[in-house]
Enzyme design. Structure first.
Site, PDB file in Angstrom:
ATOM      1  CB  SER A 468      -0.669  -0.009   1.121  1.00 24.02           C
ATOM      2  OG  SER A 468      -2.071   0.892   1.231  1.00 24.02           O
ATOM      3  CG  ASP A 479       7.376   5.268 -11.311  1.00 21.62           C
ATOM      4  OD1 ASP A 479       7.907   4.544 -11.785  1.00 21.62           O
ATOM      5  OD2 ASP A 479       6.301   5.558 -11.023  1.00 21.62           O
ATOM      6  CE  LYS A 493      -5.737  -3.398   1.018  1.00 29.06           C
ATOM      7  NZ  LYS A 493      -5.970  -1.978   0.430  1.00 29.06           N
TER       8      LYS A 493
END
Length: 697
Positions: A468, A479, A493
């Protein structure tokens, strides 16, 4: 796709369904309030669930399958004839649900209850027959994975299956030093307890189970909570209050550890792990171990919970045990979770490379936390992950660190706000995560504060239990090319749940999904590290992809964002150096052997029903573990062990009294070595670039 048309009069249809499913022992029946509750459940799911699913014939068929699987996952209760009787309602059950009628669900459960009681009566009949002699030297075996098995056809076939289960259970107890008489008594008590628990089941329990089969067909995180379980939700599922600090769930007839509460007694003791199976509970240091196989989850929770500073002993099947019949007893002192131990903590690692000292700072973050109450009250000293990490970074910078490691292993998530703001400590500004709701609207969260708390080299360690909010942070760092991500693939998740109150109970349902700024979802596939480390966590058993019905991975449009210089030029060399180093590392060699052995054992689903063969297998496994452990210890100039139980006394503890896992520590130290490699390669590249500029001038 065929959609249902709701007709005004359904009495004939309902009667037909009951005739198809009958005859059964009609012990349980829907109550008046269940009609409105079922209408609310299906309405909430169709109108608010992220998937956008509608209750058509296909979904009706899927719910039918889900309910049967939920009731009898190992196919050890229902007969093939039962399934054939149920089959005509497969595509019609959805129409019944749309009208608030749950009678077919109750009828199927009544048959399940009938078959369950028949099995318990059979087992008790055999056990209570003192003239019956058990043969523990047969050449038979039992299949441990029956999820894809054919449904049993005859009573004789069913009796044979259950007799094998009985022999297997008795062999396990005999190998735990029980006599045949003691094993008989243990199992008689186990099955009588299961009979008593079945007698305590009420109409509300049956309705909740049926409603959850419907909810789980939308996704595994959507759930209906009855009024009783609504009140006890936090207590029933978590032992964080005056307990051991563990989140549990029921799985077949066992109780499984889902995760440990950071800073809780179990976490500090270091003996209990996610996916461990609890099979027995004992009170105090010497109290008898009570068999809890087949118990309801809330009853096991109540047995484990107790006064602060009292002792509970758990008999477990360890998740990483190569021998799935192995039992180990651990001792935990009950306590409240210490909030200060859930907070971020720092360490300083000092390394030497070619005579050059390096200082690597480590910040361990067990959870993404924030004290909303103190913040809303205007307390300037309110605690949060980001505020604490920022303070720790200042302390580490004053200690002249060369690089930083953020350790998110076993961090199951928490505050989305904190995941966003923590990312902001390492980038000047920009988006951090995207959230798409059920309507398709995408919201973008980001960091708008140009302040950067650390701009040097960094790495993030994750594992299969990083979920999460941890995945949002790790994904953003990846990224942006802001740092290396190392470890193993994360949990996956990427969904967001909300609670909806109903007139009768409440719904927890999935209403949104997380996406990285690259446009990729964190759902199902998780975050894949740049550099992979060995892990004992089986992705087929742990993680979102292991959950039946989990929402799929997909993408949205990427968000424009800045990027740091690419890590790609360094990755091949970093991986090469890493592999060369761990080839000679005793702990990594040990982990790789454990992973390979565990994989081999999981592929063996036939278990012998010969006590000598089982004992030989167990002895061989234990000797393999001792030999493998001693190979590691000798390579580290540590004294060998004679028994595995000696390890509990030899494991070191940290300043907070938590047990230090040697494999976890080796992963941390290897990450520090990778950071030194990165600094070395970066400096070499900078020097080469500078040389080219000088030569060019």
């Amino acid at each position: 796709m065929t959609r249902f048309t709701i007709k005004p009069l359904l009495t004939g249809l309902v009667l037909a369904l009951l005739l198809v499913v009958g005859p059964v022992q009609a012990r349980y029946a829907a109550e008046p309030e269940h009609e409105e509750a079922l209408l609310d459940v299906i309405s909430a799911l169709q109108q608010n669930h992220y998937s956008g699913k509608k209750l058509d014939e296909k979904l009706s068929s899927d719910i039918f399958e889900r309910y049967l699987t939920d009731l009898d996952p190992s196919r050890i209760y229902f007969y093939q004839s039962d399934i054939q009787e149920f089959e005509p309602v497969r595509k019609e059950i959805g129409l019944e649900i749309l009208t608030g009628n749950s009678e077919t669900g109750f009828a199927i459960y009544n048959r399940f209850h009938q078959r369950q009681m028949e099995r318990l009566e059979y087992m008790l009949e055999v056990l209570q027959d003192e003239s019956h002699s058990f043969d523990f030297n047969t050449h038979d075996s039992i299949e441990t994975d029956r999820t894809e098995a054919d449904w049993v056809k005859t009573t004789d076939e069913m009796n044979e299956l259950w007799y094998k289960r009985l022999i297997n259970a008795m062999i396990s107890l005999k190998l735990a030093d029980q006599t045949v008489a003691e094993a008989r008594e243990t199992l008689i008590q186990r099955y009588e307890n299961q009979q008593n628990r079945q007698a305590q089941t009420n109409n509300e329990d049956v309705f909740e189970r049926y409603a959850n089969a419907i909810a789980h067909e939308f996704d595994p995180h959507s759930q209906y909570l009855s009024p009783r379980n609504q009140e006890n939700f936090q207590i029933n599922m978590s032992l964080s209050l005056e307990g051991i600090g563990a989140v549990l769930q029921g799985e077949d007839e066992h109780t499984k550890v889902v995760r440990l509460v950071p800073g809780g007694p179990a976490d500090r003791a270091g003996q209990l792990s996610p996916s461990d199976i609890i099979v027995g509970v004992g009170q105090d240091a010497e109290g008898p171990i009570q068999d809890v196989v087949g118990w309801r989850l809330d009853e096991v929770v109540n047995l484990i919970r107790g006064p602060r500073e009292s002792t509970v002993r758990l008999q477990i099947i360890p998740a990483d045990s190569i021998d799935r019949n192995a039992r180990r007893t651990i001792t935990i002192v009950r306590d409240k979770v210490r909030l200060e131990e859930q907070a971020a903590q720092k360490r300083l690692l000092e390394l030497q490379r070619n005579g050059q000292p390096y200082r690597v700072g480590v910040i361990e973050i067990p959870a993404f936390y924030i004290d909303f109450t103190a913040m809303q009250a205007g307390d300037p000293e309110y605690k949060s992950t980001t505020r604490d990490v920022e303070k720790l970074l200042e302390e580490l910078k004053s200690e002249n660190i060369d690089s930083l490691i953020v350790d998110l292993r076993n961090n199951g998530g928490g505050s989305l706000r904190e995941a966003n703001e923590l990312t902001g400590l390492f980038i000047s500004r920009g988006p951090t995560v995207q959230i798409r709701d059920a309507s398709g609207r995408v919201d973008i969260l980001g960091d708008f504060d140009p302040k950067v708390a650390w701009d040097g080299p960094m790495a993030v360690i994750v594992n299969r239990l990083s979920a999460s909010a941890s995945e949002i942070f790790a994904g953003a760092i990846q990224d942006y090319n802001r740092g290396l991500v190392v470890g193993s693939r994360t949990f996956g998740k990427g969904t967001v749940q909300t609670l909806l109150p109903l007139e009768h109970g409440q719904m927890k349902l999935t209403h949104a999904k997380f996406y990285r700024i690259s446009g990729e979802s964190t759902q199902n596939e998780g975050v894949e590290p740049h550099i992979l480390f060995p892990t004992l966590f089986d992705e087929k058993e742990i993680g979102e992809s292991a959950l039946e019905g989990a929402l799929p991975w997909d993408t949205v449009n990427p968000v424009r964002h800045g990027r740091f210089p690419s890590l790609s030029p360094f990755l091949d060399e970093l991986i090469s150096r890493h592999q060369a180093r761990i080839t000679h590392d005793p702990d990594f060699a040990f982990m790789n052997k454990q992973v390979e052995r565990s994989r081999e054992q999981r592929e063996q689903t036939q278990l012998p029903l010969n006590i000598n063969e089982v004992r030989a297998l167990r002895d061989e496994v234990e000797q393999w573990q001792i030999d493998t452990e001693n190979q590691r210890r000798m390579a580290k100039d540590e004294p060998p062990i004679r028994e595995l139980s000696e390890l509990d006394e030899l494991l070191p503890t940290d300043a907070q009294g938590r047990t230090i896992n040697p494999e976890a520590e080796s992963i941390l130290m290897e990450t520090a070595e990778i950071m030194v490699d990165f600094i070395d390669l970066h400096l070499s590249q900078t020097a080469q670039a500078t040389g080219r500029i000088v030569n060019g001038n």
